[in-house]
Write a protein that holds these residues in place. Structure first.
Motif, short mmCIF file in Angstrom:
data_model
loop_
_atom_site.label_atom_id
_atom_site.label_comp_id
_atom_site.label_asym_id
_atom_site.label_seq_id
_atom_site.Cartn_x
_atom_site.Cartn_y
_atom_site.Cartn_z
N LEU A 89 4.16 5.90 -5.38
CA LEU A 89 4.54 5.96 -6.79
C LEU A 89 3.38 6.13 -7.76
O LEU A 89 3.58 6.63 -8.86
N LYS A 90 2.16 5.71 -7.38
CA LYS A 90 1.05 5.72 -8.32
C LYS A 90 0.76 7.10 -8.92
O LYS A 90 0.52 7.21 -10.13
N PRO A 91 0.78 8.20 -8.13
CA PRO A 91 0.48 9.51 -8.74
C PRO A 91 1.43 9.87 -9.87
O PRO A 91 1.01 10.45 -10.88
N ILE A 92 2.71 9.53 -9.74
CA ILE A 92 3.68 9.84 -10.79
C ILE A 92 3.46 8.95 -12.00
O ILE A 92 3.47 9.40 -13.15
N ILE A 93 3.26 7.64 -11.75
CA ILE A 93 3.07 6.71 -12.86
C ILE A 93 1.81 7.05 -13.65
O ILE A 93 1.77 6.95 -14.87
N ASP A 94 0.76 7.48 -12.95
CA ASP A 94 -0.50 7.83 -13.62
C ASP A 94 -0.33 9.01 -14.57
O ASP A 94 -1.10 9.17 -15.52
N GLU A 95 0.64 9.88 -14.32
CA GLU A 95 0.85 11.03 -15.19
C GLU A 95 1.37 10.64 -16.56
O GLU A 95 1.22 11.37 -17.54
N GLU A 96 2.00 9.45 -16.65
CA GLU A 96 2.59 8.95 -17.91
C GLU A 96 3.53 9.98 -18.54
O GLU A 96 3.56 10.16 -19.76
N ASN A 97 4.25 10.66 -17.72
CA ASN A 97 5.23 11.65 -18.19
C ASN A 97 6.61 11.07 -17.97
O ASN A 97 7.10 11.02 -16.85
N LEU A 98 7.26 10.62 -19.05
CA LEU A 98 8.53 9.93 -18.91
C LEU A 98 9.70 10.88 -18.71
O LEU A 98 10.79 10.44 -18.34
N ARG A 99 9.50 12.16 -18.90
CA ARG A 99 10.60 13.11 -18.71
C ARG A 99 10.88 13.25 -17.21
O ARG A 99 9.98 13.45 -16.41
N HIS A 100 12.12 13.12 -16.87
CA HIS A 100 12.55 13.14 -15.46
C HIS A 100 11.88 12.03 -14.64
O HIS A 100 11.76 12.13 -13.42
N HIS A 139 0.83 -1.21 0.00
CA HIS A 139 0.00 0.00 0.00
C HIS A 139 0.86 1.26 0.00
O HIS A 139 0.58 2.22 -0.73
N TYR A 140 1.92 1.23 0.80
CA TYR A 140 2.85 2.37 0.84
C TYR A 140 3.47 2.62 -0.53
O TYR A 140 3.57 3.76 -0.99
N LEU A 141 3.86 1.55 -1.22
CA LEU A 141 4.46 1.70 -2.54
C LEU A 141 3.47 2.28 -3.54
O LEU A 141 3.81 3.17 -4.33
N GLN A 142 2.24 1.80 -3.50
CA GLN A 142 1.23 2.30 -4.42
C GLN A 142 0.92 3.78 -4.16
O GLN A 142 0.81 4.57 -5.10
N VAL A 143 0.78 4.15 -2.89
CA VAL A 143 0.47 5.54 -2.56
C VAL A 143 1.62 6.46 -2.96
O VAL A 143 1.42 7.59 -3.41
N ILE A 188 10.89 9.52 -9.40
CA ILE A 188 10.60 8.33 -8.59
C ILE A 188 11.62 8.19 -7.47
O ILE A 188 11.27 7.93 -6.32
N PHE A 189 12.90 8.39 -7.80
CA PHE A 189 13.93 8.32 -6.76
C PHE A 189 13.67 9.37 -5.68
O PHE A 189 13.83 9.11 -4.48
N SER A 190 13.25 10.56 -6.12
CA SER A 190 13.01 11.65 -5.18
C SER A 190 11.86 11.34 -4.23
O SER A 190 11.97 11.54 -3.02
N VAL A 191 10.74 10.83 -4.77
CA VAL A 191 9.60 10.57 -3.89
C VAL A 191 9.87 9.41 -2.95
O VAL A 191 9.37 9.38 -1.82
N ILE A 192 10.69 8.44 -3.40
CA ILE A 192 11.02 7.32 -2.52
C ILE A 192 11.87 7.81 -1.35
O ILE A 192 11.62 7.51 -0.18
N THR A 193 12.93 8.58 -1.66
CA THR A 193 13.84 9.02 -0.61
C THR A 193 13.20 10.04 0.33
O THR A 193 13.65 10.19 1.46
N SER A 194 12.16 10.72 -0.13
CA SER A 194 11.51 11.70 0.74
C SER A 194 10.28 11.14 1.45
O SER A 194 9.58 11.87 2.15
N SER A 195 10.01 9.86 1.27
CA SER A 195 8.80 9.28 1.84
C SER A 195 9.08 8.47 3.09
O SER A 195 8.27 7.64 3.48
N GLY A 196 10.23 8.71 3.72
CA GLY A 196 10.61 7.91 4.88
C GLY A 196 9.59 7.93 6.00
O GLY A 196 9.36 6.92 6.66
N VAL A 197 8.94 9.07 6.22
CA VAL A 197 7.99 9.16 7.33
C VAL A 197 6.75 8.31 7.07
O VAL A 197 6.03 7.96 8.00
N ARG A 198 6.50 7.99 5.81
CA ARG A 198 5.32 7.17 5.48
C ARG A 198 5.65 5.70 5.34
O ARG A 198 4.75 4.87 5.24
#
Length: 367
Positions: free
Chosen positions: A218-229, A212-216, A234-244
């Protein structure tokens, strides 16, 4: 009543699908009794039906080629059935077709019955398993023995993880079996790379606790279907999601890191190209067997990662991103109160006429 579909095999008159499907005989929705029994007569009513279709892009839809119906009672006591079947025409299909003209299909069918008793029958086994984290050595524990006797480690890991998660004991269990595995490992680069009970339990815990944590995250970024950056974000949201990140996952990772650091204390230090760094009052760079090449006073660190000093910038290279992050965390903490820390800088090198980070060609660009 459950249907599953293989991938389409195109331009092939003799396709091999090589796919495996699992069907579970579950309690029907209309079933009201607390206990669900699969009686012999119920099994006799079950059948596996496989239909073969010719995929078509035309508006008329796919073309039915033939089907096979296999009653489960033909499996007998063996439980495994491997045979060729002539495809049969559709029931009440209208036109008569010779069976020989339809071709044949090879199937491998496995039927397994699990006999489950009321929960009180399993209390002694449950208690033995839950005590596994307290047994020394852990290799003598019930859970570890179960992992050894199972041909597929995954078959042992799935029920063990669910049991320990349910009773809130997954962290101490994984900690002790991981500690034992780390102590058996000779090369730190191969930690948890094998097909072991530890690696399978960690994987299963991450699926159950972290899906559930992974879906919450990464899903917003993947849903955008924007491959630029894409990768950077993805790396940024993972490293900043430590509190969750689920607490149980954080506790497990912390335990694994502490155990590995203790076991490979002399082998997990960061390396700077051909020099080895040692943390002292000042940060010193040393060549193995030689004296320090230079000394970096902590108060002279103005930004990271290079280590930027008033007179020059040192480009630092670690073996991997984990070691680099460790160095950045340590140096950031000890230099964060420095009065002259820079507000902007280049985190990468200036090579071949441009900065690697921002691609600007001017070597005086502020970063």
């Amino acid at each position: 009543s459950e249907a599953k579909k293989t991938k389409v095999k195109r331009k092939n008159n003799n396709p091999q699908f090589d796919e495996t499907f699992y069907f579970e005989v579950t309690r029907p929705l209309s079933y009201t009794k607390r206990q669900f029994d699969v009686e012999e007569e119920d099994v006799d009513k079950l059948a596996l039906r496989v239909d073969l279709w010719n995929a078509s892009n035309l508006k008329f839809g796919d073309e039915f080629l033939g089907g096979v119906r296999v009653p489960l009672r033909v499996l007998g006591q063996a439980g495994v059935h491997d045979a060729w079947y002539f495809l049969q025409p559709r029931e009440n299909g209208g036109k008569s077709v010779k069976v020989e003209d339809l071709g044949s299909l090879r199937l491998n069918i496995v039927y397994t019955e699990d006999h489950v008793f009321p929960s009180e029958h399993y209390t002694p086994l449950r208690d033995l398993l839950l005590q596994s984290a307290n047994v020394e050595p852990v290799s003598a524990s019930t859970a570890h023995v179960l992992g050894e006797v199972c041909r597929e480690k995954q078959e042992a890991a799935i029920p063990l993880v669910r049991l320990f998660l349910h009773y809130g004991k997954i962290v101490p269990f994984i900690s002790v079996i991981a500690h034992a595995e780390i102590n058996r490992t000779q090369d730190p680069n191969t930690i948890f790379r094998g097909n072991s009970l530890t690696s399978k339990c960690i994987d299963e815990t991450m699926k159950l606790a972290g899906m559930h944590y992974l879906q919450v995250t990464l899903k917003p970024i993947i849903d955008e279907e924007n491959l630029r950056h894409y990768v950077d974000r993805i790396f940024s949201v993972i490293t900043s999601s430590g509190v969750r990140c689920p607490t149980v996952m954080c506790d497990i990772f912390f335990s694994l890191r502490e155990s590995a650091a203790t076991r490979f204390q002399g082998k997990l230090t960061s390396r700077m190209t051909s020099e080895r760094c040692r943390e002292t009052g000042n940060k010193q760079q040393e060549v193995d067997g030689e004296g320090a090449l230079c000394s970096i006073p902590i108060e002279n660190i103005l930004a990271m990662f290079q280590v930027i000093q008033p007179e020059r910038a040192l480009y630092i290279q670690a073996n991997n991103c984990v070691e680099a992050r460790d160095w950045i965390d340590i140096l950031t903490k000890v230099s964060q109160s420095n009065r002259k820390r820079l507000s902007t800088y280049h985190p990468s090198a200036y090579l071949n006429g441009h900065w690697l980070c921002c691609k600007l060609s001017a070597d005086t660009a502020p970063g």
